[in-house]
Structure formats: C-alpha cells, structure tokens
Design a protein around this motif. Structure first.
Motif, PDB file in Angstrom:
ATOM      1  N   PRO A 147       0.838  -1.203   0.000  1.00  0.00           N
ATOM      2  CA  PRO A 147       0.000   0.000   0.000  1.00  0.00           C
ATOM      3  C   PRO A 147       0.874   1.255   0.000  1.00  0.00           C
ATOM      4  N   ALA A 172      -0.720   4.547  -0.962  1.00  0.00           N
ATOM      5  CA  ALA A 172      -1.663   5.585  -1.405  1.00  0.00           C
ATOM      6  C   ALA A 172      -1.927   6.653  -0.349  1.00  0.00           C
ATOM      7  N   GLY A 173      -1.213   6.579   0.782  1.00  0.00           N
ATOM      8  CA  GLY A 173      -1.468   7.542   1.867  1.00  0.00           C
ATOM      9  C   GLY A 173      -0.976   8.939   1.516  1.00  0.00           C
ATOM     10  N   LEU A 174      -1.401   9.916   2.304  1.00  0.00           N
ATOM     11  CA  LEU A 174      -1.085  11.318   1.999  1.00  0.00           C
ATOM     12  C   LEU A 174       0.267  11.766   2.545  1.00  0.00           C
ATOM     13  N   GLY A 175       0.824  11.018   3.497  1.00  0.00           N
ATOM     14  CA  GLY A 175       2.140  11.380   4.033  1.00  0.00           C
ATOM     15  C   GLY A 175       2.155  12.726   4.725  1.00  0.00           C
ATOM     16  N   THR A 176       1.116  13.028   5.487  1.00  0.00           N
ATOM     17  CA  THR A 176       1.002  14.384   6.067  1.00  0.00           C
ATOM     18  C   THR A 176       2.071  14.671   7.123  1.00  0.00           C
ATOM     19  N   ARG A 177       2.647  13.605   7.723  1.00  0.00           N
ATOM     20  CA  ARG A 177       3.682  13.857   8.739  1.00  0.00           C
ATOM     21  C   ARG A 177       4.974  14.362   8.116  1.00  0.00           C
ATOM     22  N   LYS A 201       5.495  10.135  -0.473  1.00  0.00           N
ATOM     23  CA  LYS A 201       6.395   9.839   0.658  1.00  0.00           C
ATOM     24  C   LYS A 201       7.248   8.610   0.351  1.00  0.00           C
ATOM     25  N   GLU A 202       6.650   7.640  -0.318  1.00  0.00           N
ATOM     26  CA  GLU A 202       7.329   6.367  -0.600  1.00  0.00           C
ATOM     27  C   GLU A 202       8.503   6.536  -1.549  1.00  0.00           C
ATOM     28  N   GLN A 244      -6.348   3.291  -5.235  1.00  0.00           N
ATOM     29  CA  GLN A 244      -7.330   3.459  -4.171  1.00  0.00           C
ATOM     30  C   GLN A 244      -8.018   4.795  -4.484  1.00  0.00           C
ATOM     31  N   GLY A 298      -7.878   4.991   4.377  1.00  0.00           N
ATOM     32  CA  GLY A 298      -7.311   4.127   5.416  1.00  0.00           C
ATOM     33  C   GLY A 298      -6.658   2.880   4.860  1.00  0.00           C
ATOM     34  N   ASP A 320       6.190   2.515   3.652  1.00  0.00           N
ATOM     35  CA  ASP A 320       6.987   3.503   4.393  1.00  0.00           C
ATOM     36  C   ASP A 320       7.684   2.870   5.599  1.00  0.00           C
TER      37      ASP A 320
HETATM   38  P1  UTP Z   1       0.495   5.713   7.148  1.00  0.00           P
HETATM   39  O1  UTP Z   1      -0.635   6.025   8.031  1.00  0.00           O
HETATM   40  O2  UTP Z   1       1.860   5.619   7.726  1.00  0.00           O
HETATM   41  O3  UTP Z   1       0.606   6.713   5.920  1.00  0.00           O
HETATM   42  O4  UTP Z   1       0.143   4.409   6.335  1.00  0.00           O
HETATM   43  P2  UTP Z   1      -0.017   8.111   5.630  1.00  0.00           P
HETATM   44  O5  UTP Z   1      -1.462   8.140   5.906  1.00  0.00           O
HETATM   45  O6  UTP Z   1       0.437   8.429   4.238  1.00  0.00           O
HETATM   46  O7  UTP Z   1       0.857   8.993   6.641  1.00  0.00           O
HETATM   47  P3  UTP Z   1       0.585  10.314   7.466  1.00  0.00           P
HETATM   48  O8  UTP Z   1       0.177   9.836   8.824  1.00  0.00           O
HETATM   49  O9  UTP Z   1      -0.442  11.155   6.759  1.00  0.00           O
HETATM   50  O10 UTP Z   1       1.931  10.988   7.481  1.00  0.00           O
HETATM   51  C1  UTP Z   1       1.017   3.309   6.147  1.00  0.00           C
HETATM   52  C2  UTP Z   1       1.080   2.908   4.674  1.00  0.00           C
HETATM   53  O11 UTP Z   1      -0.231   2.686   4.164  1.00  0.00           O
HETATM   54  C3  UTP Z   1      -0.460   3.471   3.015  1.00  0.00           C
HETATM   55  C4  UTP Z   1       0.565   4.597   3.060  1.00  0.00           C
HETATM   56  O12 UTP Z   1       0.901   5.048   1.753  1.00  0.00           O
HETATM   57  C5  UTP Z   1       1.737   3.985   3.788  1.00  0.00           C
HETATM   58  O13 UTP Z   1       2.638   3.361   2.896  1.00  0.00           O
HETATM   59  N1  UTP Z   1      -1.855   3.951   3.009  1.00  0.00           N
HETATM   60  C6  UTP Z   1      -2.367   4.618   4.080  1.00  0.00           C
HETATM   61  C7  UTP Z   1      -2.637   3.723   1.890  1.00  0.00           C
HETATM   62  O14 UTP Z   1      -2.194   3.097   0.905  1.00  0.00           O
HETATM   63  N2  UTP Z   1      -3.928   4.196   1.875  1.00  0.00           N
HETATM   64  C8  UTP Z   1      -4.455   4.878   2.926  1.00  0.00           C
HETATM   65  O15 UTP Z   1      -5.639   5.287   2.842  1.00  0.00           O
HETATM   66  C9  UTP Z   1      -3.646   5.091   4.060  1.00  0.00           C
END
Ligand code: UTP
Length: 293
Positions: free
Chosen positions: A13, A15-20, A30-31, A107, A112, A135
């Motif tokens: 996975p 697809a997260g936003l990497g907000t941290r 972020k990846e 996604q 999530g 990550d």
């Molecule tokens: P994280 O919670 O660490 O990633 O998810 P995030 O949401 O990108 O980070 P922050 O908290 O906003 O900085 C762990 C992994 O799951 C993926 C992320 O890309 C990361 O590799 N992920 C997370 C998804 O693919 N989809 C999502 O909806 C959420």
C-alpha cells in the motif's frame, strides 16, 4: 510444502497522503523519498523479492505516478547512459524494472489502510498474501518477512510482525493482546486495538508494517465500518478475523525504520549509509567531526 501453503503475492500500500512529512510530500509520494540514493519503496520491493515474492501489487492513488515511473523502463535515460558509456549506471537502472512483476491498482481516495488492502481483492483472489507497508523499511538481514513466510508454510494462519515498544510509543501503533505461544514460538494473538491510550494498551507489542494474511481478511474488511476520520482500519478487520480463526504474531527486535517519521527517516539514512562501502568512511568521518564540535 503444500502449494496452498505458499504465499506468492505481495501487496504494497502506497496511497497515503504522508502528512507527517509535509511539505516534502506535497507534490511527491512519501514512498519515493530517497534513503541514500534509492527511493524508500525500492528497499521494500527488494525485501519482498528477496523473500521469494515476485508478484507485486502496489496500491497507488492521486499524485503517485512517480512510483509507477520508477519501476518502469526509462528508454530516454537508458539511451543517454548507453551512448555516454555509463554502463554500470545503465544496468542498475534496467534492473529496477526487472525486479518483479509489477501490478498497480488505485485506491479511489485515501480512506485508510484497510480500504487500501481491500483494493487488492480481485488481484489476490482466494490465496494467502503478504502486505508490506511502503513507508516501513526493514533490514533484509533480520529476515523478518522470510521468517513469517516460513511460519505460514509450516502452519497457515494470519501472521503479524510485532515489536516491543516503549510506553511513550504504544499509542502510535496497533497493539495486540497475547495469550501465550504456539509450539514454534509465535505469539497467539487474542485481541488488537488501534493506537490505544497507554492505560488501555493490552501489551507493549506493537504491529509493524509486515503481515501475512489468509484471504478471509477480505470478508472481515467488508464488515468494518469507518472509524475516526472516515478511515477503514486494517486493525479492525484483524480483530474480526481473530474471533473466527487463529492469528499469530512473529516478534522481532531490530532493523525497522518508519520513514514517514522525520527522526526515523534520518536514522535510516545514516544507518543505511554506514552499510555502504562506497560512502561509509566519509560518513563516519563526518559524524565524528560533528560530534566533537
Ligand atoms: P500511514 O498512516 O503511515 O501513511 O500508512 P499516511 O497516511 O500516508 O501517513 P501520514 O500519517 O499522513 O503521514 C502506512 C502505509 O499505508 C499506506 C501509506 O501510503 C503507507 O505506505 N496507506 C495509508 C494507503 O495506501 N492508503 C491509505 O488510505 C492510508
């Protein structure tokens, strides 16, 4: 080994936003942040391949094109390197696209980790599969994924990677309740909660970003209702699954970095640089110099 006990597919996975990690992640995934000179996700792909998983499905989303480009051929760059005689760089670049069989699914929105894993259902079908968070970097030498796959082939069940964390850290992770061990030393997981307050944490064992799942996790994911922030939590699906079938935990202690966290990212960069013969001496010299000043 029975064929049905062999895990062949890995889901990554991403697809997260990497907000941290804003603003670095505003316009780049972020990846794809480099650790020394490789994007983080390439380490994760190499770990999956080293464990024998060649069929990789990367879950992507908006703004993640760079990931697909990275694992694709780059004819223009290859032509340039070849015609300028830079053959070792050329073969390094060509090898990336040949590492594995890459598949992608998007996604629709980052709802999530559970929702991201659900997106893998039609690719995975009715087979066991591994999940590697893009990550979370793991030192391949520690062999965590290998050990989990071996444990699965000996006795199939969902298996979670677990690491003991401090009281201060437990509320950042999924945390498991344990009831003893099986004959191979894996923990028997009897409950799991996402990011508990310290007072509610059932143990100090936190779930890290490596999982082996039986396919019934998809049915469990279907039952999960969105939690905080509208997110579908993978943890909630595991909690449903463990009520119906055994879930076990493999405990490890070393060699993991969360590159979505700034301090851990820097630690990964320095520690991995120190394993590289081409730059190790200079980095050591630099560290000594700044620690004396
Ligand atoms: P994280 O919670 O660490 O990633 O998810 P995030 O949401 O990108 O980070 P922050 O908290 O906003 O900085 C762990 C992994 O799951 C993926 C992320 O890309 C990361 O590799 N992920 C997370 C998804 O693919 N989809 C999502 O909806 C959420």
């Amino acid at each position: 080994m029975k064929n049905s006990n062999r895990v062949k597919k890995a889901i990554i996975p991403a697809a997260g936003l990497g907000t941290r990690f804003l603003p670095a992640t505003k316009a780049q995934p972020k990846e794809m942040l480099p650790v020394v000179d490789k994007p983080a996700i390439q380490y994760v792909v190499e770990e999956a391949v080293a464990a024998g998983l060649k069929d990789l499905l990367i879950i992507t989303g908006r703004g993640k094109r760079a990931i697909e480009d990275h694992f694709d051929r780059s004819f223009e760059l290859e032509h340039y390197l070849e015609s300028s005689g830079r053959l070792s760089e050329l073969s390094r670049i060509q090898e990336i696209a040949q590492l594995a069989d890459f598949h992608y699914v998007r996604q629709a929105s980052p709802r999530g980790l559970g929702d991201a894993v659900s997106a893998a259902k039609s690719h995975v079908g009715n087979e066991p599969f591994a999940v590697l968070l893009a990550d979370d970097l793991m030192d391949i030498k520690e062999g965590v994924l290998n050990s989990m796959l071996q444990a699965y082939s000996n006795a199939p069940s969902t298996i979670l990677a677990l690491k003991e964390v401090s009281d201060e850290e437990i509320s950042l992770y999924g945390c498991v309740e344990i009831d003893g061990e099986d004959s191979s030393g894996l923990k028997i997981v009897t409950g799991i909660v996402e990011k508990p307050d310290l007072i509610d944490a059932p143990s100090n064992l936190a779930v890290m970003g490596r999982y082996v799942f039986t396919p019934s996790i998809f049915e469990a994911l279907n039952e999960v209702t969105p939690g905080k922030g509208g997110e579908i939590q993978l943890t909630d699906a595991i909690d449903i699954q463990l009520k119906n079938e055994p879930v076990r935990g493999f405990v490890f202690s070393k060699g993991r970095y969360d590159i979505g966290n700034k301090i851990d990212y820097l630690r990964a960069t320095i520690e991995i640089a120190l394993t590289r013969p081409d730059i190790k001496d200079e980095i050591l010299k630099f560290i000594k110099k700044i620690s004396l000043s």
